[in-house]
Structure formats: C-alpha cells, structure tokens
Write a protein that holds these residues in place. Structure first.
Motif, short mmCIF file in Angstrom:
data_model
loop_
_atom_site.label_atom_id
_atom_site.label_comp_id
_atom_site.label_asym_id
_atom_site.label_seq_id
_atom_site.Cartn_x
_atom_site.Cartn_y
_atom_site.Cartn_z
N ILE A 109 0.82 -1.21 0.00
CA ILE A 109 0.00 0.00 0.00
C ILE A 109 0.85 1.26 0.00
CG2 ILE A 109 -2.05 -1.04 1.04
CD1 ILE A 109 -1.10 0.02 3.75
N SER A 110 2.12 1.12 -0.33
CA SER A 110 3.05 2.25 -0.43
C SER A 110 3.10 3.05 0.86
CB SER A 110 2.65 3.16 -1.60
OG SER A 110 3.73 3.95 -2.03
N ASP A 111 3.25 2.35 1.97
CA ASP A 111 3.22 2.99 3.28
C ASP A 111 4.44 3.89 3.49
OD1 ASP A 111 3.39 3.33 6.26
OD2 ASP A 111 1.61 2.04 6.16
N ASN A 112 4.18 5.18 3.67
CA ASN A 112 5.28 6.13 3.83
C ASN A 112 6.02 5.94 5.15
OD1 ASN A 112 4.94 7.48 1.37
ND2 ASN A 112 3.41 8.87 2.21
N CYS A 113 5.27 5.70 6.23
CA CYS A 113 5.92 5.50 7.53
C CYS A 113 6.77 4.23 7.50
CB CYS A 113 4.87 5.41 8.63
SG CYS A 113 3.93 6.94 8.87
#
Length: 236
Positions: A109-113
């Motif tokens: 989900i392309s998690d930035n954190c």
C-alpha cells in the motif's frame, strides 16, 4: 534486433508522446534478449513512490546477508511519521511491527511510515554505495530498469526473504500495469503525486518471455500511462 514496429502501432505510440507534450519517459527491456524500446530514458521526472522498490530490495538483501531478520521488531516512533499513503501512521507511537510487516505495507500500500522505518533501520550510506555500484544515479527510467533487473535476479534466489519480497511485488495494490491483461502476472511498484503518474516492474508473460517496464509521466489521471503500457506490451 531486426524487428520493426508496425506503422499503426508506432503511430499510437507517437500520439501518446504528443499528448504528453514529450513530458514522459519510458523504458522497456526484454529480460531474455535485452531488446529495448525507450523514450527520454534519462529525462528528469519525479518518480514518486516508485523509488520505494529499490530501497525494499536493498533492505531484503541486507536481511539475507544476516543484518536482521523478517521477524525482527521495530518500534514506530515520531521520527518515522509521514502523512498521506499507508496505515502505520494510524498506529500509536510505540507500536511494534516486524520487518516482514513493514516490507509488506511499504510495497503493498506504499506505506510512507514503513518506508521511513526501513531507512532508519538500514541507513542511507550503504544504500547509496550499492546504487553507485550499479551505475544508478537518479532513478530515471533507465535507472529504474536497472533496479528492476536486480529485483528480477534476486527473485530467482530461493530464500525466504527473496520469496517474500517477490510475493509482495506481485501482489502490490494500485497496479496501473494491470490494464495490460487482468490475468497477467506482474511484479511492480507504482507511484503518484498531484503531478505525476508512474509505474515500473516486471511483466511475466505466459510464454516465458518476461520484460521490464518503467513509465514516468506528468499525468495524474493515468490517461498517458495506461494506454501507453498497452501499446508497449503489443511491441514486446
């Protein structure tokens, strides 16, 4: 090769280039033959979250080399917080995640954190040295093709980490390349901002002839990338 793109197909490709006013880049490489087709392959275009694929590969290789394990726990801290894409941001600070889960969310989900947690864990210096060793400088279309060739080679290794990473890429959401065929097996990482719409990865065709594809476009709606991917698939 001695292949010539049919006139009608070349016209479609050129029409998309004109529609984008030349503000796009693409590079496609047949993995078996190394035959390529590209446009603006060194053009500076914001690759957005497509860059996460390179770092996830680096992190996976570090784990395979003994620097950590997939089950190692990391604590989500304020320094890892970044808004927009992802779900880790919704967790209380102090929540612990395994590296397996962080890799999954960063890709799926392309998690930035999650991305910032990986960078905090594995650092920047070794990553930059590794990119230098590959000849990668800016993560433009040419550079993305080099990275995805490395991801392909790594996927051929039979380790738990390589299998995990490969599965994450093959099941990533926001797959703009799925427009090619719903049943195509595609490992990829997309990226987008208010200005760009990008995707890069490996298309595993049914005839055992996979190819690498990278498309970077100034087009937040996908009106350039998706049709262009179809035309390039016809060429391949």
């Amino acid at each position: 090769t001695n292949y010539t793109i049919p006139g009608s197909l070349l016209e479609k490709l050129n029409r998309k280039i004109e529609q984008a006013d030349g503000n796009l880049a693409f590079y496609v490489v047949d993995i078996n033959t190394q035959a390529t087709i590209g446009y603006n392959i060194d053009r500076e275009i914001n690759s957005a979250c497509v860059v996460k694929a390179a770092y996830c590969l680096y992190a996976a290789m570090q784990i395979d080399a003994g620097n950590g394990s997939l089950d190692e726990l990391m604590e989500f801290q304020p320094k890892h917080y970044y808004p927009k894409s992802g779900t880790i941001k919704n967790s209380p600070f102090g929540t612990k995640f395994t590296l397996r889960e962080i890799l999954y969310r960063t890709i799926h989900i392309s998690d930035n954190c999650g991305y910032y947690m990986l960078v905090d864990r594995f650092g920047r210096d070794g990553y930059n040295e590794w990119l230098d060793s590959l000849g990668v400088k800016y993560l433009h279309a040419r550079d993305l093709a080099i990275i995805w060739n490395e991801i392909y080679l790594y996927s051929q290794k039979d380790t738990e980490v390589s299998r995990t990473l490969d599965s994450n890429f093959r099941n990533a959401l926001y797959n703009y390349l799925k427009v090619l065929q719903p049943d195509y097996d595609i490992a990829h990482k997309s990226g987008w901002t208010e200005e760009v719409f990008n995707d890069a990865g490996i298309v595993y065709e049914h005839n055992g002839n996979p190819y690498i594809i990278a498309i970077l476009s100034y087009d937040p709606e996908g009106n350039i990338l998706c049709p262009l991917a179809l035309f390039l698939d016809e060429v391949m």
